[in-house]
Scaffold this active site. Structure first.
Site: not given
Ligand code: C5P
Length: 289
Positions: A8, A134
């Protein structure tokens, strides 16, 4: 079963607030592109998940999103199965292209198909949030507006036909660190980029889309490599260029009949960067072959 797991890009990414659990609320337009990993998934009698990847340096245990996806699917389905996953990696890792999330999405979609479509797409998306923010988008794919923590999705019409040149510089960006830096900058909720792009999609106008690309992370991180790649892309005829996700990958949008500009730009970028890919918008996230 073979699933093509599309990467993406973000046409927009704005941070609109911060929740008590530390996660951020976002306003994004996400777009699937034809740069894809090939994810082979098989299920048999037994109860072990095994994962192999054709590239070094990527974990093949519970730390891997594809592995996690298999565990979450089996738990939610109340099933015991031996799941074998083989991934041919084409999407650069840690790049802002949702490569790991695309692989996880492919595992959810494949296991659901192999188990007789026991879950609706909506339910698959819901359980997939646990694996990463994602992943739901990578299951739905195409062109979506994402709000909430990035998992509240609204499917939009397909973006106009075009070519997308993708370049990943050899630097690393930590997503949590990028979010922390954004916290210091504060939020600006007044941006109209997503609305303008949605309008551009409605009237099928690539110019409106290309001139409204926006990424908060790009603005805050302000990476010199990113600026350099964007400058090259725009100099060689890209209608717009932007960093994707929390970076560091940059993409440029070219008109679909302007293959010459894209190829000249690709050649120029390949002088300095080893990871340069030509792609197109895709209308879905995972494609079962
Ligand atoms: O959900 P994912 O593993 O992709 O998120 C990685 C990091 O990105 C999380 O630990 C967080 O610190 C940050 N994040 C966030 N807000 C979101 C998505 C991710 O702060 N909506």
């Amino acid at each position: 079963m073979l699933v093509h797991a599309n990467a993406k890009i973000n046409l927009t990414l704005n941070i609109t607030g911060k929740l008590e659990n530390g996660y951020h609320t976002l306003d994004m337009i996400m777009q699937s592109v034809t740069l894809a990993d090939d994810v082979y998934v098989e299920a048999a009698e037994g109860d072990r998940v095994t994962l192999s990847i054709d590239k070094d340096g990527i974990p093949t245990d519970e730390k891997n999103t594809a592995y996690k996806a298999a565990l979450v699917f089996l738990r939610e389905a109340g099933l015991k199965r031996a799941v074998t996953i083989n991934i041919k990696k084409n999407i650069p890792s840690q790049a802002g292209l949702a490569g790991g999330s695309a692989d996880a999405a492919a595992v959810f979609v494949a296991l659901n198909k192999l188990c007789g479509d026991i879950f609706t797409t909506e339910k698959l998306c819901e359980m997939s949030r646990e694996v990463g923010s994602d992943v739901p988008f990578c299951i739905i794919g195409g062109t979506c507006r994402a709000e909430g923590t990035g998992t509240t999705l609204k499917k939009l019409d397909d973006m106009p036909r075009c070519r997308i040149l993708i370049c990943k510089p050899d630097i690393n960006v930590s997503t949590p660190v990028a979010y922390r830096l954004c916290d210091e900058f504060g939020v600006d909720v007044e941006r109209r980029n997503s609305e303008n792009i949605i309008n551009g999609i409605k009237i099928n106008n690539l110019y409106t889309i290309s001139s409204n690309l926006y990424n908060k992370f790009e603005e805050v991180l302000d990476l010199s490599e990113v600026r350099r790649i964007k400058d090259i892309m725009l100099l060689y005829g890209a209608m717009g260029a932007l960093m994707s996700g929390s970076g560091p990958t940059v993409y440029g949008i070219f008109e679909s009949d302007d293959l010459t500009s894209l190829e000249m730009c690709r050649t120029r970028l390949e002088e300095g960067y080893s990871q340069v890919y030509a792609a197109e918008p895709a209308s879905s996230g995972c494609v079962i072959e």
